[in-house]
Design an enzyme around this catalytic site. Structure first.
Site, PDB file in Angstrom:
ATOM      1  N   LYS A  10       0.816  -1.221   0.000  1.00 18.92           N
ATOM      2  CA  LYS A  10       0.000   0.000   0.000  1.00 18.92           C
ATOM      3  C   LYS A  10       0.849   1.270   0.000  1.00 18.92           C
ATOM      4  O   LYS A  10       0.606   2.171  -0.787  1.00 18.92           O
ATOM      5  CB  LYS A  10      -0.874   0.070   1.264  1.00 18.92           C
ATOM      6  CG  LYS A  10      -1.942  -0.951   1.374  1.00 18.92           C
ATOM      7  CD  LYS A  10      -2.847  -0.656   2.569  1.00 18.92           C
ATOM      8  CE  LYS A  10      -2.172  -0.519   3.916  1.00 18.92           C
ATOM      9  NZ  LYS A  10      -1.514  -1.710   4.440  1.00 18.92           N
ATOM     10  N   ARG A  85      -8.947   1.283   9.168  1.00 15.82           N
ATOM     11  CA  ARG A  85      -8.469  -0.068   9.466  1.00 15.82           C
ATOM     12  C   ARG A  85      -9.605  -0.927  10.015  1.00 15.82           C
ATOM     13  O   ARG A  85      -9.405  -2.106  10.258  1.00 15.82           O
ATOM     14  CB  ARG A  85      -7.366  -0.049  10.531  1.00 15.82           C
ATOM     15  CG  ARG A  85      -5.991   0.389  10.049  1.00 15.82           C
ATOM     16  CD  ARG A  85      -5.316  -0.701   9.250  1.00 15.82           C
ATOM     17  NE  ARG A  85      -3.981  -1.064   9.653  1.00 15.82           N
ATOM     18  CZ  ARG A  85      -2.874  -0.407   9.339  1.00 15.82           C
ATOM     19  NH1 ARG A  85      -2.911   0.704   8.660  1.00 15.82           N
ATOM     20  NH2 ARG A  85      -1.694  -0.860   9.708  1.00 15.82           N
ATOM     21  N   ARG A 120      11.504  -6.861   5.051  1.00 15.55           N
ATOM     22  CA  ARG A 120      11.385  -5.408   4.821  1.00 15.55           C
ATOM     23  C   ARG A 120      12.417  -4.629   5.645  1.00 15.55           C
ATOM     24  O   ARG A 120      12.651  -4.936   6.810  1.00 15.55           O
ATOM     25  CB  ARG A 120       9.979  -4.939   5.189  1.00 15.55           C
ATOM     26  CG  ARG A 120       9.816  -3.431   5.032  1.00 15.55           C
ATOM     27  CD  ARG A 120       8.397  -3.034   4.911  1.00 15.55           C
ATOM     28  NE  ARG A 120       7.660  -3.130   6.162  1.00 15.55           N
ATOM     29  CZ  ARG A 120       6.382  -2.749   6.285  1.00 15.55           C
ATOM     30  NH1 ARG A 120       5.719  -2.292   5.244  1.00 15.55           N
ATOM     31  NH2 ARG A 120       5.771  -2.865   7.444  1.00 15.55           N
ATOM     32  N   ARG A 153      11.526  -2.352  11.127  1.00 16.05           N
ATOM     33  CA  ARG A 153      10.497  -1.724  11.959  1.00 16.05           C
ATOM     34  C   ARG A 153      10.202  -2.567  13.195  1.00 16.05           C
ATOM     35  O   ARG A 153      10.263  -3.794  13.122  1.00 16.05           O
ATOM     36  CB  ARG A 153       9.205  -1.552  11.136  1.00 16.05           C
ATOM     37  CG  ARG A 153       9.156  -0.234  10.420  1.00 16.05           C
ATOM     38  CD  ARG A 153       8.018  -0.134   9.455  1.00 16.05           C
ATOM     39  NE  ARG A 153       6.714  -0.547   9.976  1.00 16.05           N
ATOM     40  CZ  ARG A 153       5.556  -0.308   9.341  1.00 16.05           C
ATOM     41  NH1 ARG A 153       5.559   0.337   8.185  1.00 16.05           N
ATOM     42  NH2 ARG A 153       4.419  -0.721   9.839  1.00 16.05           N
ATOM     43  N   ARG A 164      -0.301  -8.933  13.494  1.00 17.33           N
ATOM     44  CA  ARG A 164      -0.861  -7.916  12.587  1.00 17.33           C
ATOM     45  C   ARG A 164      -1.733  -8.559  11.514  1.00 17.33           C
ATOM     46  O   ARG A 164      -2.748  -8.005  11.114  1.00 17.33           O
ATOM     47  CB  ARG A 164       0.291  -7.116  11.940  1.00 17.33           C
ATOM     48  CG  ARG A 164       0.954  -6.179  12.939  1.00 17.33           C
ATOM     49  CD  ARG A 164       2.278  -5.697  12.439  1.00 17.33           C
ATOM     50  NE  ARG A 164       2.158  -4.745  11.361  1.00 17.33           N
ATOM     51  CZ  ARG A 164       3.100  -4.523  10.458  1.00 17.33           C
ATOM     52  NH1 ARG A 164       4.230  -5.197  10.509  1.00 17.33           N
ATOM     53  NH2 ARG A 164       2.923  -3.625   9.533  1.00 17.33           N
TER      54      ARG A 164
HETATM   55  P1  AMP Z   1       1.250   0.847   8.941  1.00 11.52           P
HETATM   56  O1  AMP Z   1       2.485   1.640   8.679  1.00 11.52           O
HETATM   57  O2  AMP Z   1       0.052   1.361   8.195  1.00 11.52           O
HETATM   58  O3  AMP Z   1       1.450  -0.632   8.780  1.00 11.52           O
HETATM   59  O4  AMP Z   1       0.890   1.078  10.482  1.00 11.52           O
HETATM   60  C1  AMP Z   1       1.758   0.684  11.523  1.00 11.52           C
HETATM   61  C2  AMP Z   1       0.995   0.532  12.819  1.00 11.52           C
HETATM   62  O5  AMP Z   1       0.403   1.787  13.190  1.00 11.52           O
HETATM   63  C3  AMP Z   1      -0.182  -0.442  12.784  1.00 11.52           C
HETATM   64  O6  AMP Z   1       0.211  -1.786  12.966  1.00 11.52           O
HETATM   65  C4  AMP Z   1      -1.046   0.078  13.923  1.00 11.52           C
HETATM   66  O7  AMP Z   1      -0.521  -0.284  15.179  1.00 11.52           O
HETATM   67  C5  AMP Z   1      -0.880   1.582  13.768  1.00 11.52           C
HETATM   68  N1  AMP Z   1      -1.885   2.132  12.832  1.00 11.52           N
HETATM   69  C6  AMP Z   1      -1.687   2.646  11.586  1.00 11.52           C
HETATM   70  N2  AMP Z   1      -2.826   3.061  11.042  1.00 11.52           N
HETATM   71  C7  AMP Z   1      -3.789   2.801  11.966  1.00 11.52           C
HETATM   72  C8  AMP Z   1      -5.200   2.980  12.009  1.00 11.52           C
HETATM   73  N3  AMP Z   1      -5.851   3.504  10.973  1.00 11.52           N
HETATM   74  N4  AMP Z   1      -5.848   2.591  13.125  1.00 11.52           N
HETATM   75  C9  AMP Z   1      -5.217   2.070  14.183  1.00 11.52           C
HETATM   76  N5  AMP Z   1      -3.895   1.852  14.216  1.00 11.52           N
HETATM   77  C10 AMP Z   1      -3.185   2.217  13.120  1.00 11.52           C
END
Ligand code: AMP
Length: 211
Positions: A10, A85, A120, A153, A164
């Site tokens: 994404k 999400r 990654r 990360r 996740r």
């Molecule tokens: P991402 O970079 O989008 O994979 O986000 C990393 C982490 O941030 C996720 O695993 C969640 O813990 C948190 N996170 C990101 N976007 C959201 C969201 N829309 N709602 C809740 N937690 C989020």
């Protein structure tokens, strides 16, 4: 809007589209990582969820997102990456009067996701994303774009990856149906290469925008 499991691509793909249409990508993951880096109270709270692979509570994340969308660079449109999400977050958008024009759903199976996230490496400075074998930087461990040393990360550890994925299937996947019913959905099967997926998305969007 981009939907898809963590590691489906994404972030990378939304950046290509953002550049092509000259609009910003608003990534809640990036906003959260910045707040964690800043060490604020909210950042510390967010870290406790991110490090476990859990979603941050809806009231916190919705507030952060809507605040960001009020900034002037979002006036001519934007791409949402990582938000919503879950259904509650999607409803928060509806309540705020925000309806996506197109929802790109990147499909990738769990095996591919585990491989992608496990390999990654990201740049802590500019957030560029690489993979140790499939999308390696030119110089081992160094970001091509800004020269910063790449990191893994905190949420890309094996046990957190599995959590996740579980959260994705239980909470985020129902959004495919939610937006499908609204006739907003464009499904794209993730390809072996970043360029292959980018081409499918670009061609699909052009077709939808023309009609
Ligand atoms: P991402 O970079 O989008 O994979 O986000 C990393 C982490 O941030 C996720 O695993 C969640 O813990 C948190 N996170 C990101 N976007 C959201 C969201 N829309 N709602 C809740 N937690 C989020």
């Amino acid at each position: 809007m981009f939907l898809g499991a963590p590691g489906s691509g994404k972030g990378t793909q939304s950046e290509f589209v953002a550049q092509k249409y000259n609009i910003p990508t608003i990534s809640t993951g990036t906003i959260i990582r910045k707040s964690i880096k800043s060490g604020t109270k909210t950042g510390k709270l967010a870290e406790s969820y991110v490090s476990k692979g859990e979603l941050i509570p809806d009231n916190i994340i919705c507030g952060m997102l809507l605040e960001r969308l009020a900034e002037s660079d979002c006036n001519n449109g934007y791409i949402l990456d990582g938000f919503p999400r879950n259904i509650t977050q999607a409803q928060a958008l509806v309540e705020a009067g925000i309806e996506p024009d197109i929802v790109v759903n990147i499909e990738a199976d769990d095996e591919m996701i585990v491989n992608r996230l496990g390999g990654r490496r990201v740049c802590p400075n500019c957030e560029a994303s690489y993979h140790v074998s499939d999308n390696a930087p030119q110089k081992d461990g160094i970001c091509d774009k800004c020269g910063t040393e790449l990191i893994t990360r905190i949420d890309d550890k094996p046990e957190v990856i599995l959590k996740r994925l579980k959260v994705y299937h239980a909470q985020t996947e129902p959004l495919i149906d939610f937006y499908g019913k609204k006739n907003k959905l464009m499904n794209v099967v993730s390809q072996k290469t970043v360029a292959g997926t980018a081409k499918l998305i670009s061609d699909g969007l052009e077709k939808l925008i023309e009609t």
